[in-house]
Motif scaffolding. Structure first.
Motif, PDB file in Angstrom:
ATOM      1  N   THR A 273       0.865  -1.218  -0.048  1.00 63.10           N
ATOM      2  CA  THR A 273       0.083   0.190   0.104  1.00 63.10           C
ATOM      3  C   THR A 273       0.901   1.137   0.101  1.00 63.10           C
ATOM      4  O   THR A 273       0.670   2.181  -0.642  1.00 63.10           O
ATOM      5  CB  THR A 273      -0.974  -0.069   1.039  1.00 63.10           C
ATOM      6  OG1 THR A 273      -1.642  -1.373   1.091  1.00 63.10           O
ATOM      7  CG2 THR A 273      -1.869   1.243   1.167  1.00 63.10           C
ATOM      8  N   HIS A 274       1.694   1.321   0.828  1.00 66.75           N
ATOM      9  CA  HIS A 274       2.717   2.411   0.959  1.00 66.75           C
ATOM     10  C   HIS A 274       3.372   2.809  -0.584  1.00 66.75           C
ATOM     11  O   HIS A 274       3.580   3.845  -0.983  1.00 66.75           O
ATOM     12  CB  HIS A 274       3.858   2.011   1.969  1.00 66.75           C
ATOM     13  CG  HIS A 274       4.878   3.281   2.055  1.00 66.75           C
ATOM     14  ND1 HIS A 274       5.963   3.669   1.449  1.00 66.75           N
ATOM     15  CD2 HIS A 274       4.657   4.306   3.458  1.00 66.75           C
ATOM     16  CE1 HIS A 274       6.513   4.717   1.742  1.00 66.75           C
ATOM     17  NE2 HIS A 274       5.787   5.089   2.808  1.00 66.75           N
TER      18      HIS A 274
ATOM     19  N   THR B  17      -0.766   5.813   4.728  1.00 72.93           N
ATOM     20  CA  THR B  17      -0.968   4.431   4.604  1.00 72.93           C
ATOM     21  C   THR B  17      -1.425   3.797   5.681  1.00 72.93           C
ATOM     22  O   THR B  17      -2.544   2.924   5.687  1.00 72.93           O
ATOM     23  CB  THR B  17       0.493   3.759   4.217  1.00 72.93           C
ATOM     24  OG1 THR B  17       1.256   4.376   3.128  1.00 72.93           O
ATOM     25  CG2 THR B  17       0.469   2.542   4.182  1.00 72.93           C
TER      26      THR B  17
END
Length: 65
Positions: free
Chosen positions: A7-8, A29
């Protein structure tokens, strides 16, 4: 690669693509993952007491429900 790392990386790449350089991607995030966990819990009825307000339409600061 963990869910956080994936996700980051995705958020970082998208913000960079848009030219946004002064963003706390780690904090963003964590917020995204917390929100997705909350939605998953709500959809799974694990938080049966949670009541979400209906989405209203806001124009110039005036909202109708």
């Amino acid at each position: 690669m963990s869910k956080f790392q994936r996700t980051h990386a995705a958020l970082f790449d998208e913000l960079e693509r848009q030219g946004i350089v002064h963003a706390d991607v780690g904090r963003l995030t964590r917020a995204v993952l917390a929100a997705t966990d909350l939605v998953a819990a709500y959809e799974g009825d694990r938080l049966s007491g949670l009541r979400l307000a209906p989405a209203g339409r806001c124009v110039n600061g005036a909202c109708d429900g």
